[in-house]
Design a protein around this motif. Structure first.
Motif, PDB file in Angstrom:
ATOM      1  N   LYS A  96      22.820  25.776  -2.989  1.00 16.83           N
ATOM      2  CA  LYS A  96      24.209  25.581  -2.567  1.00 16.83           C
ATOM      3  C   LYS A  96      24.502  24.119  -2.222  1.00 16.83           C
ATOM      4  O   LYS A  96      25.546  23.586  -2.584  1.00 16.83           O
ATOM      5  N   LYS A  97      23.572  23.447  -1.555  1.00 19.75           N
ATOM      6  CA  LYS A  97      23.790  22.050  -1.172  1.00 19.75           C
ATOM      7  C   LYS A  97      23.940  21.158  -2.406  1.00 19.75           C
ATOM      8  O   LYS A  97      24.805  20.304  -2.460  1.00 19.75           O
ATOM      9  N   GLU A  98      23.089  21.382  -3.415  1.00 28.00           N
ATOM     10  CA  GLU A  98      23.174  20.587  -4.643  1.00 28.00           C
ATOM     11  C   GLU A  98      24.494  20.833  -5.363  1.00 28.00           C
ATOM     12  O   GLU A  98      25.106  19.903  -5.895  1.00 28.00           O
ATOM     13  N   ILE A  99      24.948  22.076  -5.381  1.00 29.13           N
ATOM     14  CA  ILE A  99      26.222  22.413  -6.016  1.00 29.13           C
ATOM     15  C   ILE A  99      27.369  21.743  -5.267  1.00 29.13           C
ATOM     16  O   ILE A  99      28.273  21.158  -5.882  1.00 29.13           O
ATOM     17  N   ASP A 100      27.341  21.808  -3.937  1.00 26.24           N
ATOM     18  CA  ASP A 100      28.381  21.170  -3.131  1.00 26.24           C
ATOM     19  C   ASP A 100      28.392  19.660  -3.341  1.00 26.24           C
ATOM     20  O   ASP A 100      29.454  19.047  -3.472  1.00 26.24           O
ATOM     21  N   ASP A 101      27.207  19.044  -3.393  1.00 21.38           N
ATOM     22  CA  ASP A 101      27.116  17.599  -3.618  1.00 21.38           C
ATOM     23  C   ASP A 101      27.669  17.224  -4.991  1.00 21.38           C
ATOM     24  O   ASP A 101      28.362  16.219  -5.144  1.00 21.38           O
ATOM     25  N   ALA A 102      27.385  18.028  -5.997  1.00 19.56           N
ATOM     26  CA  ALA A 102      27.890  17.776  -7.347  1.00 19.56           C
ATOM     27  C   ALA A 102      29.412  17.901  -7.385  1.00 19.56           C
ATOM     28  O   ALA A 102      30.101  17.090  -8.018  1.00 19.56           O
ATOM     29  N   ALA A 103      29.938  18.896  -6.680  1.00 18.27           N
ATOM     30  CA  ALA A 103      31.383  19.096  -6.635  1.00 18.27           C
ATOM     31  C   ALA A 103      32.065  17.923  -5.934  1.00 18.27           C
ATOM     32  O   ALA A 103      33.106  17.434  -6.393  1.00 18.27           O
ATOM     33  N   ILE A 104      31.483  17.461  -4.856  1.00 19.24           N
ATOM     34  CA  ILE A 104      32.034  16.309  -4.130  1.00 19.24           C
ATOM     35  C   ILE A 104      32.001  15.067  -5.009  1.00 19.24           C
ATOM     36  O   ILE A 104      32.965  14.310  -5.066  1.00 19.24           O
ATOM     37  N   ALA A 105      30.903  14.876  -5.727  1.00 15.65           N
ATOM     38  CA  ALA A 105      30.786  13.716  -6.619  1.00 15.65           C
ATOM     39  C   ALA A 105      31.848  13.771  -7.713  1.00 15.65           C
ATOM     40  O   ALA A 105      32.460  12.740  -8.049  1.00 15.65           O
ATOM     41  N   LEU A 106      32.092  14.941  -8.261  1.00 19.36           N
ATOM     42  CA  LEU A 106      33.122  15.081  -9.288  1.00 19.36           C
ATOM     43  C   LEU A 106      34.514  14.795  -8.737  1.00 19.36           C
ATOM     44  O   LEU A 106      35.328  14.143  -9.396  1.00 19.36           O
ATOM     45  N   LYS A 107      34.790  15.267  -7.529  1.00 21.86           N
ATOM     46  CA  LYS A 107      36.091  15.004  -6.906  1.00 21.86           C
ATOM     47  C   LYS A 107      36.288  13.514  -6.662  1.00 21.86           C
ATOM     48  O   LYS A 107      37.364  12.971  -6.898  1.00 21.86           O
ATOM     49  N   LYS A 108      35.235  12.849  -6.191  1.00 18.58           N
ATOM     50  CA  LYS A 108      35.324  11.404  -5.946  1.00 18.58           C
ATOM     51  C   LYS A 108      35.567  10.650  -7.245  1.00 18.58           C
ATOM     52  O   LYS A 108      36.377   9.717  -7.290  1.00 18.58           O
ATOM     53  N   GLU A 109      34.869  11.035  -8.306  1.00 20.99           N
ATOM     54  CA  GLU A 109      35.043  10.377  -9.606  1.00 20.99           C
ATOM     55  C   GLU A 109      36.455  10.600 -10.140  1.00 20.99           C
ATOM     56  O   GLU A 109      37.088   9.688 -10.666  1.00 20.99           O
ATOM     57  N   LYS A 110      36.956  11.824  -9.990  1.00 16.70           N
ATOM     58  CA  LYS A 110      38.314  12.141 -10.433  1.00 16.70           C
ATOM     59  C   LYS A 110      39.334  11.295  -9.670  1.00 16.70           C
ATOM     60  O   LYS A 110      40.259  10.731 -10.257  1.00 16.70           O
ATOM     61  N   GLU A 111      39.158  11.159  -8.364  1.00 19.72           N
ATOM     62  CA  GLU A 111      40.063  10.349  -7.544  1.00 19.72           C
ATOM     63  C   GLU A 111      39.977   8.877  -7.928  1.00 19.72           C
ATOM     64  O   GLU A 111      40.987   8.183  -8.030  1.00 19.72           O
ATOM     65  N   ARG A 112      38.754   8.383  -8.183  1.00 25.80           N
ATOM     66  CA  ARG A 112      38.581   6.991  -8.590  1.00 25.80           C
ATOM     67  C   ARG A 112      39.308   6.719  -9.908  1.00 25.80           C
ATOM     68  O   ARG A 112      39.983   5.704 -10.062  1.00 25.80           O
ATOM     69  N   LEU A 113      39.185   7.647 -10.857  1.00 25.64           N
ATOM     70  CA  LEU A 113      39.868   7.493 -12.144  1.00 25.64           C
ATOM     71  C   LEU A 113      41.387   7.568 -11.987  1.00 25.64           C
ATOM     72  O   LEU A 113      42.128   6.837 -12.656  1.00 25.64           O
ATOM     73  N   ARG A 114      41.861   8.447 -11.102  1.00 27.27           N
ATOM     74  CA  ARG A 114      43.305   8.562 -10.862  1.00 27.27           C
ATOM     75  C   ARG A 114      43.856   7.258 -10.300  1.00 27.27           C
ATOM     76  O   ARG A 114      44.895   6.758 -10.738  1.00 27.27           O
ATOM     77  N   VAL A 115      43.144   6.683  -9.332  1.00 28.77           N
ATOM     78  CA  VAL A 115      43.569   5.420  -8.722  1.00 28.77           C
ATOM     79  C   VAL A 115      43.536   4.292  -9.752  1.00 28.77           C
ATOM     80  O   VAL A 115      44.458   3.468  -9.817  1.00 28.77           O
ATOM     81  N   ALA A 116      42.506   4.264 -10.579  1.00 31.25           N
ATOM     82  CA  ALA A 116      42.404   3.228 -11.614  1.00 31.25           C
ATOM     83  C   ALA A 116      43.561   3.332 -12.610  1.00 31.25           C
ATOM     84  O   ALA A 116      44.132   2.323 -13.026  1.00 31.25           O
ATOM     85  N   ALA A 117      43.924   4.558 -12.984  1.00 36.62           N
ATOM     86  CA  ALA A 117      45.042   4.757 -13.912  1.00 36.62           C
ATOM     87  C   ALA A 117      46.353   4.297 -13.280  1.00 36.62           C
ATOM     88  O   ALA A 117      47.187   3.664 -13.938  1.00 36.62           O
ATOM     89  N   TYR A 118      46.544   4.604 -11.985  1.00 41.10           N
ATOM     90  CA  TYR A 118      47.762   4.169 -11.294  1.00 41.10           C
ATOM     91  C   TYR A 118      47.834   2.644 -11.240  1.00 41.10           C
ATOM     92  O   TYR A 118      48.881   2.048 -11.490  1.00 41.10           O
TER      93      TYR A 118
END
Length: 86
Positions: free
Chosen positions: A3-25
């Protein structure tokens, strides 16, 4: 995966998605971003000075190299265009 590895992967994906959104803006609205940063810097002059001083102290050699490259490029441009203003 536990569960911890899955949660960490999900958090990493959310951070990457947010970083890409900010870069696009930033790419789509460079003037808005520039104006916003200028307003922030004007409102927080002391904080910015402290941050700049701290960065310079930690990266003195890198800052010197960047300045030297800038000066060299400026001299090279002046030599090719015949503009001798520094």
């Amino acid at each position: 995966m536990n569960k911890k590895e899955i949660d960490d992967a999900a958090i990493a994906l959310k951070k990457e998605k947010e970083r890409l959104r900010v870069a696009a803006y930033r790419a789509a609205n460079p003037e808005k971003v520039k104006a916003s940063l200028a307003r922030y810097r004007a409102a927080n002059r002391e904080k910015i000075k402290e941050m700049d001083a701290k960065y310079y102290a930690e990266n003195r050699e890198k800052c010197k190299a960047v300045r030297a490259n800038y000066r060299a490029a400026k001299k090279a441009k002046a030599a090719t265009t015949g503009d001798n203003h520094d």
